[in-house]
Write a protein that holds these residues in place. Structure first.
Motif, short mmCIF file in Angstrom:
data_model
loop_
_atom_site.label_atom_id
_atom_site.label_comp_id
_atom_site.label_asym_id
_atom_site.label_seq_id
_atom_site.Cartn_x
_atom_site.Cartn_y
_atom_site.Cartn_z
N SER A 187 -25.48 -30.01 -37.79
CA SER A 187 -26.30 -30.90 -36.96
C SER A 187 -25.66 -32.28 -37.00
O SER A 187 -25.51 -32.88 -38.06
CB SER A 187 -27.72 -30.95 -37.52
OG SER A 187 -28.54 -31.74 -36.71
N VAL A 214 -26.27 -31.18 -31.31
CA VAL A 214 -26.16 -32.61 -31.06
C VAL A 214 -27.50 -33.13 -30.59
O VAL A 214 -28.14 -32.54 -29.72
CB VAL A 214 -25.07 -32.91 -29.99
CG1 VAL A 214 -25.01 -34.39 -29.68
CG2 VAL A 214 -23.73 -32.39 -30.45
N GLY A 215 -27.92 -34.24 -31.15
CA GLY A 215 -29.17 -34.85 -30.74
C GLY A 215 -29.96 -35.31 -31.94
O GLY A 215 -29.73 -34.86 -33.06
N SER A 216 -30.88 -36.21 -31.70
CA SER A 216 -31.70 -36.74 -32.77
C SER A 216 -32.97 -37.31 -32.19
O SER A 216 -32.94 -38.19 -31.33
CB SER A 216 -30.95 -37.84 -33.52
OG SER A 216 -31.81 -38.52 -34.40
N ALA A 217 -34.09 -36.81 -32.66
CA ALA A 217 -35.37 -37.35 -32.21
C ALA A 217 -35.50 -38.81 -32.62
O ALA A 217 -36.17 -39.59 -31.95
CB ALA A 217 -36.51 -36.52 -32.79
N MET A 218 -34.84 -39.20 -33.70
CA MET A 218 -34.88 -40.59 -34.16
C MET A 218 -34.17 -41.53 -33.18
O MET A 218 -34.50 -42.70 -33.10
CB MET A 218 -34.22 -40.71 -35.54
CG MET A 218 -34.88 -39.88 -36.61
SD MET A 218 -36.48 -40.51 -37.10
CE MET A 218 -35.98 -41.92 -38.03
N ARG A 219 -33.18 -41.00 -32.44
CA ARG A 219 -32.47 -41.81 -31.46
C ARG A 219 -33.13 -41.74 -30.09
O ARG A 219 -32.59 -42.21 -29.10
CB ARG A 219 -31.02 -41.34 -31.35
CG ARG A 219 -30.23 -41.68 -32.60
CD ARG A 219 -28.81 -41.21 -32.52
NE ARG A 219 -28.15 -41.72 -31.32
CZ ARG A 219 -26.95 -41.36 -30.95
NH1 ARG A 219 -26.26 -40.51 -31.68
NH2 ARG A 219 -26.42 -41.84 -29.87
N ARG A 220 -34.28 -41.10 -30.02
CA ARG A 220 -35.08 -41.00 -28.80
C ARG A 220 -34.45 -40.12 -27.73
O ARG A 220 -34.72 -40.27 -26.55
CB ARG A 220 -35.42 -42.37 -28.23
CG ARG A 220 -36.23 -43.19 -29.19
CD ARG A 220 -36.65 -44.50 -28.52
NE ARG A 220 -37.77 -45.01 -29.25
CZ ARG A 220 -39.02 -45.01 -28.79
NH1 ARG A 220 -39.29 -44.54 -27.62
NH2 ARG A 220 -39.99 -45.50 -29.51
N ASP A 221 -33.58 -39.18 -28.14
CA ASP A 221 -33.16 -38.16 -27.19
C ASP A 221 -34.01 -36.92 -27.47
O ASP A 221 -34.93 -36.97 -28.27
CB ASP A 221 -31.65 -37.90 -27.23
CG ASP A 221 -31.16 -37.35 -28.56
OD1 ASP A 221 -31.98 -36.82 -29.33
OD2 ASP A 221 -29.96 -37.44 -28.83
N GLY A 277 -33.40 -34.13 -29.03
CA GLY A 277 -33.23 -33.43 -30.29
C GLY A 277 -33.07 -31.93 -30.13
O GLY A 277 -33.32 -31.16 -31.06
N PRO A 282 -30.43 -29.89 -32.80
CA PRO A 282 -30.97 -29.55 -34.11
C PRO A 282 -32.13 -28.55 -34.05
O PRO A 282 -32.26 -27.69 -34.92
CB PRO A 282 -31.44 -30.91 -34.67
CG PRO A 282 -30.57 -31.90 -33.97
CD PRO A 282 -30.37 -31.35 -32.59
N GLY A 293 -25.27 -36.21 -34.90
CA GLY A 293 -25.95 -37.13 -34.01
C GLY A 293 -25.23 -37.38 -32.70
O GLY A 293 -25.78 -37.99 -31.80
#
Length: 69
Positions: free
Chosen positions: A48, A15-22, A24, A27, A50
């Motif tokens: 993976s 869980v996580g996404s560099a695009m959502r500014r967490d 990441g 992934p 979000g």
């Protein structure tokens, strides 16, 4: 609980996404697990996601074990 015969018995969900500014982290951890033998033989599925709660529930439904990173 009913285990699905068509899905891997174990799922590891990043869980996580560099695009959502967490961070990441999920992934990134899955990328390190990708070459593990169990993922190649179908005993473990790597997903993976979000972080959408309903997608998480659907991902672990019918599994023996779910690990969330």
């Amino acid at each position: 609980m009913t285990v699905s015969p068509t899905r891997a018995p174990v799922v590891i969900i990043g869980v996580g996404s560099a695009m959502r500014r967490d961070d990441g982290l999920g992934p990134a951890a899955l990328a390190q697990l990708d070459p593990v033998e169990e993922t190649r033989c179908g005993a473990v599925e790597l997903l993976s996601l979000g972080g959408e709660p309903t997608r998480l529930i659907d991902a672990w439904r019918g599994r023996r074990r779910a690990v969330i990173i």
